[in-house]
Design a protein around this motif. Structure first.
Motif, PDB file in Angstrom:
ATOM      1  N   GLN A  88      21.920  -5.431  19.371  1.00  7.60           N
ATOM      2  CA  GLN A  88      21.260  -4.093  18.929  1.00  7.60           C
ATOM      3  C   GLN A  88      21.967  -3.054  19.910  1.00  7.60           C
TER       4      GLN A  88
ATOM      5  N   MET B  56      26.633  -2.227   7.272  1.00  6.30           N
ATOM      6  CA  MET B  56      26.815  -3.307   6.417  1.00  6.30           C
ATOM      7  C   MET B  56      26.521  -3.011   5.114  1.00  6.30           C
TER       8      MET B  56
ATOM      9  N   ASN C 190      29.027 -11.979   6.082  1.00  6.83           N
ATOM     10  CA  ASN C 190      28.369 -13.102   5.266  1.00  6.83           C
ATOM     11  C   ASN C 190      28.753 -13.509   4.097  1.00  6.83           C
TER      12      ASN C 190
ATOM     13  N   SER D 292      30.830  -5.608   7.131  1.00 11.15           N
ATOM     14  CA  SER D 292      30.288  -5.325   8.342  1.00 11.15           C
ATOM     15  C   SER D 292      31.301  -4.669   9.218  1.00 11.15           C
TER      16      SER D 292
ATOM     17  N   LYS E 108      30.859   2.456  10.136  1.00  9.28           N
ATOM     18  CA  LYS E 108      29.878   2.593   8.902  1.00  9.28           C
ATOM     19  C   LYS E 108      31.254   3.372   8.319  1.00  9.28           C
TER      20      LYS E 108
ATOM     21  N   LEU F 100      23.269  -1.654   3.116  1.00  4.11           N
ATOM     22  CA  LEU F 100      22.194  -2.195   3.669  1.00  4.11           C
ATOM     23  C   LEU F 100      21.457  -1.454   4.787  1.00  4.11           C
ATOM     24  N   ASN F 101      20.207  -1.421   4.626  1.00  2.44           N
ATOM     25  CA  ASN F 101      19.544  -0.718   5.757  1.00  2.44           C
ATOM     26  C   ASN F 101      19.432  -1.574   6.918  1.00  2.44           C
ATOM     27  N   VAL F 102      20.328  -1.513   7.886  1.00  6.06           N
ATOM     28  CA  VAL F 102      20.378  -2.435   9.092  1.00  6.06           C
ATOM     29  C   VAL F 102      20.653  -1.391  10.262  1.00  6.06           C
ATOM     30  N   SER F 103      20.377  -1.860  11.242  1.00  6.73           N
ATOM     31  CA  SER F 103      20.296  -1.298  12.593  1.00  6.73           C
ATOM     32  C   SER F 103      21.840  -1.454  13.264  1.00  6.73           C
TER      33      SER F 103
ATOM     34  N   PHE G  12      26.364  -6.237  12.259  1.00  2.57           N
ATOM     35  CA  PHE G  12      26.271  -7.432  12.799  1.00  2.57           C
ATOM     36  C   PHE G  12      27.283  -8.255  12.068  1.00  2.57           C
TER      37      PHE G  12
END
Length: 198
Positions: free
Chosen positions: A15, A25, A50, A60, A63, A77-80, A83
């Motif tokens: 994180q 991602m 993935n 990934s 951005k 994808l709504n990710v922080s 990854f």
């Protein structure tokens, strides 16, 4: 307790490694992995995160690079964070220091690591793969295919939801095998699976 500490630290390091908003991602639907790998090969700071199942690959990285690589048939994808990309190598290095304080025994049962979709049987292979897993592609599809080649046709998904069951259904269809995946998120579901497999 030591293992739980390592898991918590892994999440924290992943994180913290990349500031919010810098990474991203995207899930790309309906394209073969080789097509996606070619499409992003010349885009800096983006990679496959993935290999979920046929027709669903996640990329990934930085951005802007992810957005460039995800121009068609993609869902951001709504990710922080980014990854399973090279941007998280530093998080893996921090995790390595934590893992060095933990004793890991020889595996009693071989397992398939999703970093390389290979069976792990030696204790000395575990820590390096855990470190690498933070910034490497998750090879779920290839891992399932490895197990199926050895006759595995029943899987148990632990935790809420049925995401992996859905992936396994698509993988089974693509390779012409009937795969059964039980999803276990509650004690009642666990008891039902035990009864079904007894």
């Amino acid at each position: 307790i030591d293992a739980a500490k390592a898991v918590r630290k892994r999440g924290i390091y992943m994180q913290e490694e990349v500031p919010a908003g810098v990474g991203g991602m995207a899930a790309i639907m309906g394209l073969e992995s080789t097509e996606i790998e070619k499409a992003i090969a010349d885009i800096p700071q983006v990679q496959v995160a993935n290999y979920n199942c046929p027709g669903q690959i996640v990329i990934s990285g930085k951005k802007e690079s992810v957005e460039q690589g995800a121009e068609r048939r993609a869902v951001m994808l709504n990710v922080s964070g980014p990854f399973h990309s090279d941007l998280l190598k530093g998080a893996g290095e921090k995790l390595e220091k934590v893992l060095d304080t933990i004793e890991i025994n020889e595996p009693q049962i071989p397992y398939v690591a999703n970093v390389n979709a290979s069976y792990i049987t030696k204790q000395e292979d575990i820590k390096p793969l855990l470190v690498k897993q933070v910034s490497s592609s998750v090879r779920w599809q290839q891992s399932v295919e490895t197990m199926v080649e050895d006759g595995v046709d029943i899987f148990i998904e632990l935790g809420p939801g049925r995401t992996l069951a859905g992936f396994n259904k698509k993988i089974g269809k693509a390779i012409g095998k009937e795969l059964t995946t039980y999803s276990v998120g509650t004690m009642e579901e666990l008891e039902a699976v035990v009864a079904a497999l007894s």
